[in-house]
Design a protein around this motif. Structure first.
Motif, PDB file in Angstrom:
ATOM      1  N   ILE A 104       0.819  -1.210   0.000  1.00 30.20           N
ATOM      2  CA  ILE A 104       0.000   0.000   0.000  1.00 30.20           C
ATOM      3  C   ILE A 104       0.855   1.263   0.000  1.00 30.20           C
ATOM      4  CG2 ILE A 104      -0.313   0.358   2.496  1.00 30.20           C
ATOM      5  CD1 ILE A 104      -3.296   0.767   1.906  1.00 30.20           C
ATOM      6  N   PHE A 105       1.963   1.234   0.746  1.00 29.72           N
ATOM      7  CA  PHE A 105       2.825   2.417   0.779  1.00 29.72           C
ATOM      8  C   PHE A 105       3.532   2.641  -0.548  1.00 29.72           C
ATOM      9  CE2 PHE A 105       3.098   1.826   5.594  1.00 29.72           C
ATOM     10  CZ  PHE A 105       2.142   2.818   5.814  1.00 29.72           C
ATOM     11  N   SER A 106       3.975   1.549  -1.186  1.00 38.39           N
ATOM     12  CA  SER A 106       4.648   1.696  -2.473  1.00 38.39           C
ATOM     13  C   SER A 106       3.673   2.161  -3.551  1.00 38.39           C
ATOM     14  CB  SER A 106       5.295   0.370  -2.891  1.00 38.39           C
ATOM     15  OG  SER A 106       4.307  -0.640  -3.057  1.00 38.39           O
ATOM     16  N   TYR A 107       2.402   1.745  -3.425  1.00 39.61           N
ATOM     17  CA  TYR A 107       1.395   2.123  -4.413  1.00 39.61           C
ATOM     18  C   TYR A 107       0.977   3.584  -4.255  1.00 39.61           C
ATOM     19  CZ  TYR A 107      -2.777   1.882  -7.350  1.00 39.61           C
ATOM     20  OH  TYR A 107      -3.715   2.101  -8.328  1.00 39.61           O
ATOM     21  N   LEU A 108       0.842   4.032  -3.004  1.00 33.71           N
ATOM     22  CA  LEU A 108       0.314   5.370  -2.763  1.00 33.71           C
ATOM     23  C   LEU A 108       1.386   6.449  -2.604  1.00 33.71           C
ATOM     24  CD1 LEU A 108      -2.476   4.474  -0.157  1.00 33.71           C
ATOM     25  CD2 LEU A 108      -2.763   4.854  -2.614  1.00 33.71           C
ATOM     26  N   ALA A 109       2.641   6.026  -2.453  1.00 33.18           N
ATOM     27  CA  ALA A 109       3.710   6.975  -2.131  1.00 33.18           C
ATOM     28  C   ALA A 109       3.830   8.124  -3.119  1.00 33.18           C
ATOM     29  CB  ALA A 109       5.041   6.235  -2.019  1.00 33.18           C
TER      30      ALA A 109
ATOM     31  N   ARG B 296       1.532   9.096  -5.369  1.00 29.81           N
ATOM     32  CA  ARG B 296       0.252   9.534  -5.908  1.00 29.81           C
ATOM     33  C   ARG B 296      -0.246  10.780  -5.181  1.00 29.81           C
ATOM     34  NH1 ARG B 296       0.765   4.666  -7.651  1.00 29.81           N
ATOM     35  NH2 ARG B 296      -0.403   3.918  -9.461  1.00 29.81           N
ATOM     36  N   PRO B 297      -0.826  11.729  -5.910  1.00 35.89           N
ATOM     37  CA  PRO B 297      -1.327  12.964  -5.286  1.00 35.89           C
ATOM     38  C   PRO B 297      -2.532  12.673  -4.399  1.00 35.89           C
ATOM     39  CG  PRO B 297      -1.982  12.878  -7.590  1.00 35.89           C
ATOM     40  CD  PRO B 297      -1.037  11.725  -7.376  1.00 35.89           C
ATOM     41  N   LEU B 298      -2.838  13.611  -3.517  1.00 32.74           N
ATOM     42  CA  LEU B 298      -3.945  13.440  -2.582  1.00 32.74           C
ATOM     43  C   LEU B 298      -5.265  13.213  -3.320  1.00 32.74           C
ATOM     44  CD1 LEU B 298      -5.048  13.478   0.296  1.00 32.74           C
ATOM     45  CD2 LEU B 298      -5.224  15.984   0.118  1.00 32.74           C
ATOM     46  N   ALA B 299      -5.470  13.896  -4.440  1.00 27.14           N
ATOM     47  CA  ALA B 299      -6.702  13.746  -5.212  1.00 27.14           C
ATOM     48  C   ALA B 299      -6.896  12.308  -5.678  1.00 27.14           C
ATOM     49  CB  ALA B 299      -6.687  14.690  -6.417  1.00 27.14           C
ATOM     50  N   GLU B 300      -5.797  11.649  -6.039  1.00 30.06           N
ATOM     51  CA  GLU B 300      -5.874  10.258  -6.485  1.00 30.06           C
ATOM     52  C   GLU B 300      -6.224   9.337  -5.324  1.00 30.06           C
ATOM     53  OE1 GLU B 300      -5.448   6.858  -9.052  1.00 30.06           O
ATOM     54  OE2 GLU B 300      -5.894   8.980  -9.327  1.00 30.06           O
ATOM     55  N   ILE B 301      -5.660   9.617  -4.148  1.00 34.59           N
ATOM     56  CA  ILE B 301      -5.975   8.801  -2.967  1.00 34.59           C
ATOM     57  C   ILE B 301      -7.440   8.968  -2.574  1.00 34.59           C
ATOM     58  CG2 ILE B 301      -5.456   8.474  -0.516  1.00 34.59           C
ATOM     59  CD1 ILE B 301      -2.587   9.346  -1.121  1.00 34.59           C
ATOM     60  N   VAL B 302      -7.948  10.192  -2.680  1.00 37.69           N
ATOM     61  CA  VAL B 302      -9.367  10.443  -2.397  1.00 37.69           C
ATOM     62  C   VAL B 302     -10.243   9.688  -3.388  1.00 37.69           C
ATOM     63  CG1 VAL B 302     -11.183  12.194  -2.356  1.00 37.69           C
ATOM     64  CG2 VAL B 302      -8.965  12.680  -1.309  1.00 37.69           C
ATOM     65  N   ARG B 303      -9.829   9.677  -4.646  1.00 39.94           N
ATOM     66  CA  ARG B 303     -10.598   8.953  -5.668  1.00 39.94           C
ATOM     67  C   ARG B 303     -10.641   7.452  -5.345  1.00 39.94           C
ATOM     68  NH1 ARG B 303     -10.253   5.707  -9.676  1.00 39.94           N
ATOM     69  NH2 ARG B 303      -8.005   5.428  -9.383  1.00 39.94           N
ATOM     70  N   ILE B 304      -9.498   6.902  -4.924  1.00 41.06           N
ATOM     71  CA  ILE B 304      -9.443   5.491  -4.546  1.00 41.06           C
ATOM     72  C   ILE B 304     -10.386   5.215  -3.377  1.00 41.06           C
ATOM     73  CG2 ILE B 304      -7.963   3.703  -3.513  1.00 41.06           C
ATOM     74  CD1 ILE B 304      -5.636   4.918  -5.111  1.00 41.06           C
ATOM     75  N   ALA B 305     -10.384   6.117  -2.389  1.00 41.62           N
ATOM     76  CA  ALA B 305     -11.247   5.948  -1.219  1.00 41.62           C
ATOM     77  C   ALA B 305     -12.726   5.967  -1.611  1.00 41.62           C
ATOM     78  CB  ALA B 305     -10.952   7.032  -0.193  1.00 41.62           C
ATOM     79  N   LEU B 306     -13.090   6.833  -2.547  1.00 39.52           N
ATOM     80  CA  LEU B 306     -14.487   6.911  -2.990  1.00 39.52           C
ATOM     81  C   LEU B 306     -14.891   5.650  -3.749  1.00 39.52           C
ATOM     82  CD1 LEU B 306     -14.691  10.656  -4.128  1.00 39.52           C
ATOM     83  CD2 LEU B 306     -15.689   9.612  -2.072  1.00 39.52           C
ATOM     84  N   VAL B 307     -13.976   5.126  -4.558  1.00 40.70           N
ATOM     85  CA  VAL B 307     -14.241   3.869  -5.272  1.00 40.70           C
ATOM     86  C   VAL B 307     -14.430   2.734  -4.273  1.00 40.70           C
ATOM     87  CG1 VAL B 307     -13.242   2.115  -6.795  1.00 40.70           C
ATOM     88  CG2 VAL B 307     -13.052   4.537  -7.392  1.00 40.70           C
TER      89      VAL B 307
ATOM     90  N   LEU C 288     -10.195   1.616   3.090  1.00 35.07           N
ATOM     91  CA  LEU C 288     -10.654   2.593   2.100  1.00 35.07           C
ATOM     92  C   LEU C 288      -9.524   3.082   1.199  1.00 35.07           C
ATOM     93  CD1 LEU C 288     -13.290   4.833   3.935  1.00 35.07           C
ATOM     94  CD2 LEU C 288     -13.672   3.006   2.274  1.00 35.07           C
ATOM     95  N   ILE C 289      -8.291   2.991   1.667  1.00 34.36           N
ATOM     96  CA  ILE C 289      -7.184   3.407   0.793  1.00 34.36           C
ATOM     97  C   ILE C 289      -6.453   2.206   0.195  1.00 34.36           C
ATOM     98  CG2 ILE C 289      -6.827   5.622   1.958  1.00 34.36           C
ATOM     99  CD1 ILE C 289      -4.461   4.362   3.438  1.00 34.36           C
ATOM    100  N   TRP C 290      -6.980   1.002   0.441  1.00 37.04           N
ATOM    101  CA  TRP C 290      -6.422  -0.192  -0.192  1.00 37.04           C
ATOM    102  C   TRP C 290      -6.833  -0.164  -1.665  1.00 37.04           C
ATOM    103  CZ3 TRP C 290      -2.735  -3.467   0.401  1.00 37.04           C
ATOM    104  CH2 TRP C 290      -2.736  -4.690  -0.271  1.00 37.04           C
ATOM    105  N   PRO C 291      -5.882  -0.180  -2.583  1.00 31.52           N
ATOM    106  CA  PRO C 291      -6.194   0.117  -3.988  1.00 31.52           C
ATOM    107  C   PRO C 291      -6.718  -1.037  -4.826  1.00 31.52           C
ATOM    108  CG  PRO C 291      -3.834  -0.131  -3.707  1.00 31.52           C
ATOM    109  CD  PRO C 291      -4.438  -0.296  -2.344  1.00 31.52           C
ATOM    110  N   PHE C 292      -7.178  -2.121  -4.194  1.00 30.19           N
ATOM    111  CA  PHE C 292      -7.653  -3.276  -4.955  1.00 30.19           C
ATOM    112  C   PHE C 292      -9.081  -3.626  -4.527  1.00 30.19           C
ATOM    113  CE2 PHE C 292      -3.012  -3.703  -4.389  1.00 30.19           C
ATOM    114  CZ  PHE C 292      -2.626  -3.539  -5.709  1.00 30.19           C
ATOM    115  N   PRO C 293     -10.091  -3.074  -5.192  1.00 34.93           N
ATOM    116  CA  PRO C 293     -11.492  -3.257  -4.791  1.00 34.93           C
ATOM    117  C   PRO C 293     -11.953  -4.713  -4.773  1.00 34.93           C
ATOM    118  CG  PRO C 293     -11.274  -1.489  -6.409  1.00 34.93           C
ATOM    119  CD  PRO C 293      -9.961  -2.181  -6.358  1.00 34.93           C
TER     120      PRO C 293
END
Length: 315
Positions: free
Chosen positions: A141-146, A148-159, A217-222
């Protein structure tokens, strides 16, 4: 199935520490067992229910720690938290709850409890550095999000939030029937209200869930959301039962005591019934000897095309 049995025993223990009546405890335990999502998850080779067993055991002991200044009880709570972390890295969500409860007995005890609980994580880190062991979830998760901008992390959380609601419904009904969506939206809303009320009091379970939900919510694999939601379901059912009891008190419905206690059970049973009947039909479907083992796999029940199953079974 053994890990599910252990999870149920720990759940019952935690509910006992929550001072819930025996009938309500048995009702919640039965609800957890009849939910279609529990049936599907129990057939998978995953660690969620073992993690849930250690989590509920840790929360049960933390309740005792809050009522006692016994150092031995605190050590047991720390060890159980460590076992939860060793089972699933996301178990670190228990650490804030552990610290807050133990901190009430003194800062030194709070820090010591965290140190004990982190031993499995430190050992894992050492083994990873010295052996050929795959990366942990937090490495991923850290390597994936490191970068990425905050907007992208928010988008992941919404998904992930959208997937959370979808999977919540799937736990009870595989067809997303409109009445199921409505009923379980109400259940979620009641549960959320109770959750925030408990969070104001910093109850160990609510503190754990804040950090657990934040992590998933910030885990990038739905695609793994179904596993994650299985941890939240028993908490939500308990919260909803408390919420219904609170609503009954507010509107002075004490005369409907029986209905108050069975309302949640009836709502869940009504919404689960079609999927449970479908699963039963799948299980009792006559098949060739080569296909019998398939009845113990999730894929046998997750294909909603009845005609296709009958066609396969009779070949």
């Amino acid at each position: 199935y053994l890990s599910l049995v252990l999870a149920c025993l720990s759940y019952f223990w935690w509910l006992t520490e929550e001072k819930l009546g025996i009938n309500e405890r048995l009702s919640l335990l039965l609800l957890l067992l009849i939910i279609p999502g529990t049936f599907i998850q129990s057939m998978m080779i995953i660690s969620e229910y073992l993690f849930l067993a250690f989590t509920f055991a840790a929360l049960a002991v933390l309740t005792k720690v809050d009522q006692s200044r016994n150092w031995q009880v605190l050590v047991v709570a720390s060890l159980l938290t460590g076992l939860a972390i060793a089972t699933r890295t996301v178990g670190i969500a228990l650490l804030p709850a552990l610290f807050l409860i133990c901190r009430r007995q003194g800062f030194l005890r709070g820090v010591s409890s965290i140190a004990i609980a982190l031993v499995p994580l430190v050992l894992w880190k050492v083994f990873r550095e010295t052996g050929d062991i795959q990366a942990s979830y937090f490495d991923i998760i850290f390597s994936y999000l490191a970068d990425r901008p905050l907007a992208e992390i928010v988008r992941i959380a919404l998904v992930q939030l959208n997937w959370f609601f979808t999977v919540w419904i799937w736990n009870f009904d595989r067809w997303n029937s409109i009445h199921v969506v409505v009923i379980h939206t109400v259940i979620l809303l009641i549960s959320a209200c109770v959750f925030f009320a408990r969070l104001r009091k910093l109850s160990p379970d609510s503190v754990f869930l804040v950090f657990y939900i934040g992590i998933i919510l910030i885990w990038p694999f739905p695609s793994q959301m179904e596993r994650f939601v299985s941890i939240i379901v028993p908490f939500a059912l308990y919260y909803c039962m408390l919420g219904i009891a609170g609503i009954a008190r507010v509107f002075k419905l004490e005369s409907l005591e029986g209905l108050k206690k069975s309302a949640l059970f009836l709502m869940v049973l009504i919404t689960c019934a079609p999927t449970l009947m479908f699963f039963f039909d799948r299980y009792t479907l006559p098949v060739n000897d080569e296909l019998i083992s398939q009845k113990h796999t999730p894929s046998w029940y997750e294909n909603l095309d009845t005609d296709l199953t009958i066609d396969i079974a009779t070949k």
